[in-house]
Structure formats: structure tokens, C-alpha cells
Design a protein around this motif. Structure first.
Motif, PDB file in Angstrom:
ATOM      1  N   ALA A 153     -10.459 -14.068  -4.336  1.00  0.00           N
ATOM      2  CA  ALA A 153     -11.108 -14.316  -5.622  1.00  0.00           C
ATOM      3  C   ALA A 153     -10.106 -14.422  -6.765  1.00  0.00           C
ATOM      4  N   CYS A 187      -7.666  -4.394  -6.388  1.00  0.00           N
ATOM      5  CA  CYS A 187      -6.867  -4.731  -7.567  1.00  0.00           C
ATOM      6  C   CYS A 187      -6.939  -3.608  -8.607  1.00  0.00           C
ATOM      7  N   ASN A 196     -13.061 -16.547 -17.016  1.00  0.00           N
ATOM      8  CA  ASN A 196     -12.434 -16.122 -15.770  1.00  0.00           C
ATOM      9  C   ASN A 196     -11.009 -16.645 -15.621  1.00  0.00           C
ATOM     10  N   PRO A 205     -15.702 -15.058  -9.470  1.00  0.00           N
ATOM     11  CA  PRO A 205     -16.652 -13.990  -9.160  1.00  0.00           C
ATOM     12  C   PRO A 205     -17.562 -14.305  -7.984  1.00  0.00           C
ATOM     13  N   SER A 256     -10.453 -11.096  -0.641  1.00  0.00           N
ATOM     14  CA  SER A 256     -11.422 -12.197  -0.656  1.00  0.00           C
ATOM     15  C   SER A 256     -10.818 -13.519  -1.138  1.00  0.00           C
ATOM     16  N   CYS A 309     -15.571 -13.043  -4.942  1.00  0.00           N
ATOM     17  CA  CYS A 309     -15.187 -11.621  -4.953  1.00  0.00           C
ATOM     18  C   CYS A 309     -16.131 -10.772  -4.104  1.00  0.00           C
ATOM     19  N   HIS A 347     -15.751  -7.402  -4.191  1.00  0.00           N
ATOM     20  CA  HIS A 347     -15.703  -6.126  -4.919  1.00  0.00           C
ATOM     21  C   HIS A 347     -15.090  -4.995  -4.092  1.00  0.00           C
ATOM     22  N   CYS A 370      -5.373  -9.522  -2.564  1.00  0.00           N
ATOM     23  CA  CYS A 370      -6.819  -9.658  -2.748  1.00  0.00           C
ATOM     24  C   CYS A 370      -7.464 -10.096  -1.431  1.00  0.00           C
ATOM     25  N   TYR A 403     -10.007 -15.905 -11.793  1.00  0.00           N
ATOM     26  CA  TYR A 403     -10.880 -15.010 -11.038  1.00  0.00           C
ATOM     27  C   TYR A 403     -12.164 -15.760 -10.714  1.00  0.00           C
TER      28      TYR A 403
END
Length: 77
Positions: free
Chosen positions: A66, A29, A7, A20, A64, A23, A25, A62, A18
Motif C-alpha cells: 500500500a 509502518c 494520499n 488505502p 500489502s 492496505c 492495516h 509494507c 499510500y
């Protein structure tokens, strides 16, 4: 540049991380900068797909948090 953490993505200018677990989703991005954030190819982040400036701009969008980045300098990120 390869790394032991799947990541973490780096090139000469920038290191992108990153998380996860954070995130949501939203896929913002991948929709807005699909040359870098690819949803059907591994590794899914290709830092050669756009300028560092564009990558940073997209990471800041982004929802979130993430995605994060640091600029590579002589000292580690």
C-alpha cells in the motif's frame, strides 16, 4: 509540500504514496517508524520524522504494498 491528493506526501527528497484500498492495516509502518507513520495525527505521514533512507527501508517492509515511493528529481515521479 501540499498536494490535491490526500494520499500523496512529499518533501524535497521523496514522494510517498499510500493506497488505502490495498492496505491490510498490519500497522507495521506505525509500529516500526512511528515518527513518520502516525496513526493518531493528520496528516498521518510526516516525512520530516526520519531520514529518507529510513523511510524507504520501512516502505519496502509494507506487507500489502500500500505504501510506495519515488525519489524527487528534476523530472516528476
Amino acid at each position: 509540500m501540499e498536494t490535491n491528493n490526500p494520499n500523496v506526501f512529499s518533501n524535497n527528497d521523496i514522494t510517498v504514496t499510500y493506497n488505502p484500498k490495498v492496505c491490510i492495516h498490519a500497522e507495521r509502518c506505525a509500529r516500526e517508524l512511528s515518527n513518520v507513520f502516525r496513526d493518531s495525527v493528520i496528516p498521518w505521514i510526516d516525512l520530516d520524522g526520519a531520514s529518507t533512507k529510513k523511510i524507504i527501508k520501512q516502505i519496502k517492509k509494507c506487507p500489502s504494498g500500500a505504501l510506495d515511493y519515488c525519489l524527487n528529481k528534476k523530472e516528476a515521479c
